[in-house]
Scaffold this active site. Sequence first.
Site: not given
Length: 311
Positions: A101, A128, A224, A264
């Site tokens: 990440r 992602h 998001d 998410c």
Amino acid sequence: MTRHLLRDDDLSSAEQLEILELARELKADRWAQKPLAGPQSVAVIFDKTSTRTRVSFSVGIADLGGSPLIMDTGNSQLGGKESPSDTARVLERMVSAIVWRTYAQTGLEQMAHGATVPVVNALSDDFHPCQLLADLLTIQEHKGTLAGLTVAYVGDGANNMANSYLLAGATAGMHVRIGAPEGFQPEGRFVDDARTRAAQTGGSVLVTASASEAVAGADVVVTDTWVSMGQEDQKADRVAKLGGYQVTSELMAEAAGDAIFLHCLPAYRGYEVAAEVIDGAQSVIWDEAENRLHAQKALLAWLLAKNEAAL
Ligand code: CP
Ligand code: NVA
């Protein structure tokens, strides 16, 4: 050639479906596959904070019979002191895969370049893809299919989740609509890539400044955070400009009657989504969060099998 997952369109439509099918099998029988059985480890590196990604990879790698090696850049040499490519040269001698990440997509590309073990993007500024495998699995579970469905992503249309919805949704043959104001719409190169993929799968891509146009009749509504990791100093400006793009009950009512809502997480109720939507009957966010585990186990098992076959 070692296979990696750096962006969603690194997988073909057929490969995406194969991984999702394996994810469903692994969800039904959690310990069905142990491709890492034996002394195999996977390095999972974090330049940014995480709850779901950290836990799902740690638990998933253990489920597969391997050992997760969780590293934070703050306490490793990566980031400033040692390059991604030198780090990869070292890690590939000791681990079966590298999950990272990070911020810039170019770092992941440098890590993967010439690497002999799979490199997986666990979120970058641009994409992602692990989250999208979990989201697609969740949509499949609730809707029975992916191809032909309409997914509306509303809010910050220029972030990693929006870009990944474009590429992964188009790969799945979905009609992807992004509803975002000017200045928060996806970069043309990502829209072009998604349109190229959609042309092969029967999907389509629409980018509009109208949240209503994006959501009209949609099967799936997604949003998001308006302030992604690394953008914290822009919060006031972003909240001001994205204020009209909250997913409210009124907006959900413009989607199909049986539409589902995904996010998410982490979520900011009262900003990108109203509490009554994210905590309401159409929300499938907890299935989505759990599916990170199953989708990533499938992804790792699939990548490692491909890598072994290529050796
Ligand atoms: N959705 C997601 O990636 O969550 P984390 O930041 O907690 O890993
Ligand atoms: N767009 C968000 C996703 C968090 C999982 C971020 O990058 O912070």
